[in-house]
Design an enzyme around this catalytic site. Structure first.
Site, mmCIF file in Angstrom:
data_model
loop_
_atom_site.group_PDB
_atom_site.id
_atom_site.type_symbol
_atom_site.label_atom_id
_atom_site.label_comp_id
_atom_site.label_asym_id
_atom_site.label_seq_id
_atom_site.Cartn_x
_atom_site.Cartn_y
_atom_site.Cartn_z
ATOM 1 N N ASP A 146 -1.402 -0.531 6.061
ATOM 2 C CA ASP A 146 -1.720 -0.158 7.217
ATOM 3 C C ASP A 146 -3.274 0.085 7.558
ATOM 4 O O ASP A 146 -3.680 0.301 8.695
ATOM 5 C CB ASP A 146 -1.296 1.585 7.340
ATOM 6 C CG ASP A 146 -2.289 2.368 6.383
ATOM 7 O OD1 ASP A 146 -3.122 3.257 6.982
ATOM 8 O OD2 ASP A 146 -2.175 2.209 5.176
ATOM 9 N N ASP A 150 0.826 -1.119 -0.057
ATOM 10 C CA ASP A 150 -0.177 0.059 -0.066
ATOM 11 C C ASP A 150 0.879 1.334 -0.083
ATOM 12 O O ASP A 150 2.057 1.152 0.256
ATOM 13 C CB ASP A 150 -0.759 0.047 1.106
ATOM 14 C CG ASP A 150 -1.803 1.043 1.337
ATOM 15 O OD1 ASP A 150 -2.567 1.542 0.421
ATOM 16 O OD2 ASP A 150 -1.683 2.085 2.608
ATOM 17 N N LYS A 206 -9.142 -2.816 -3.743
ATOM 18 C CA LYS A 206 -9.032 -3.099 -2.569
ATOM 19 C C LYS A 206 -10.044 -2.690 -1.693
ATOM 20 O O LYS A 206 -10.743 -1.766 -1.892
ATOM 21 C CB LYS A 206 -7.870 -2.701 -1.757
ATOM 22 C CG LYS A 206 -6.415 -3.110 -2.510
ATOM 23 C CD LYS A 206 -5.323 -2.429 -1.483
ATOM 24 C CE LYS A 206 -5.239 -0.988 -1.765
ATOM 25 N NZ LYS A 206 -3.901 -0.467 -1.181
ATOM 26 N N ASP A 238 -0.495 5.392 1.052
ATOM 27 C CA ASP A 238 -0.487 6.055 1.927
ATOM 28 C C ASP A 238 -0.847 5.610 3.211
ATOM 29 O O ASP A 238 -2.019 4.659 3.189
ATOM 30 C CB ASP A 238 -1.781 7.053 1.499
ATOM 31 C CG ASP A 238 -1.914 8.370 2.390
ATOM 32 O OD1 ASP A 238 -1.053 8.637 3.122
ATOM 33 O OD2 ASP A 238 -2.796 9.332 1.861
#
Length: 259
Positions: free
Chosen positions: A208, A10, A183, A12
């Site tokens: 995250d 990922d 996603k 951000d």
């Protein structure tokens, strides 16, 4: 510790937080590069071309990669449509340049009336007329595709509408659910894995956000690594029935198996 042959990562919250650097992220990518371990940044951002992602990483976060390391939901959407039916190539798209270029580069042409597909993504200049054309086309039989279900995006002003909010309006108008690509759906994960040329057991999803990144890995049946540098917290993850395969507070804690 298992040694993975490839990484899906990922952006951000994992590589950076908004405009804030995450120093461990830069070191993590450099370790992958030193060991020639292939990786792909898998992002739900359909608005930008891969080169824009590369430029942002380099200029703002001192993370240096190539466009071959970037897989956006725009690319995944175009790849998915291209795999469905080679005779169907007309599309009406609500979205930014990144999405439209990905479709064009995959041999699609744009049509406002009777397209084979309607693709809806984030569009900063969306209008009633665009919604009208999308709704009518879907009602007339076009297959309805949504780039990703993210209802909100964080920016300096707060949580603003994301692609999922735009797609939801078209779903309401047509009384049809979109086929989602990004996603936590498996479509983007399958296409990303194909791009890496590896098997499910060889790769791990790093992110995250449990609800998008980790859920995508779980839904697709691959191992996951949750890093607590962004959205999800240990308290939130404790409530989840299916836990990430691994958790770390920082990517500095993660060994590549042969470090």
């Amino acid at each position: 510790m298992k040694s993975y042959k490839g990484y899906l990562i990922d952006l951000d919250g994992t590589m950076y937080r908004g405009k804030e650097k995450i120093p461990a992220a830069k070191r993590f990518i450099e370790r992958l590069q030193e060991k020639n371990i292939p990786f792909l940044f898998v992002t739900n951002n359909s608005t930008q071309e891969p080169q824009a992602v590369v430029n942002n990483l380099a200029h703002n976060f001192d993370i240096h990669v190539t466009t071959d390391n970037v897989y956006t939901t725009a690319l995944a959407t175009a790849d998915y449509l291209a795999s469905l039916d080679k005779t169907k190539r007309s599309v009406y798209a609500i979205g930014e340049f990144g999405l439209k270029k990905a479709l064009f580069d995959n041999g699609f042409y744009f049509a406002e009336k009777k397209p084979d597909y309607v693709v809806v993504g984030l569009d900063y200049d969306v209008t009633y007329h665009k919604f009208e054309l999308a709704t009518l086309a879907i009602k007339e039989g076009a297959k309805f595709i949504g780039t990703n279900a993210d209802t909100n995006l964080p920016n300096e002003r707060g949580l603003v509408p994301g692609a999922g909010s735009i797609i939801a309006l078209v779903e309401c108008a047509t009384q049809q659910k979109a086929t989602y690509i990004g996603k936590p759906e498996s479509i983007i994960m399958k296409k990303a894995l194909n791009k890496l040329g590896l098997e499910k057991g060889d790769v791990i999803m790093v992110g995250d956000n449990y609800m998008t990144d980790i859920a995508a890995g779980i839904n697709f049946g691959i191992d996951t690594l949750l890093v607590y540098t962004g959205v999800s917290t240990p308290e939130q993850v404790k409530e989840k029935e299916t836990k990430p395969t691994h958790v770390v507070d920082s990517l500095d804690e993660w060994t590549l198996g042969n470090d």
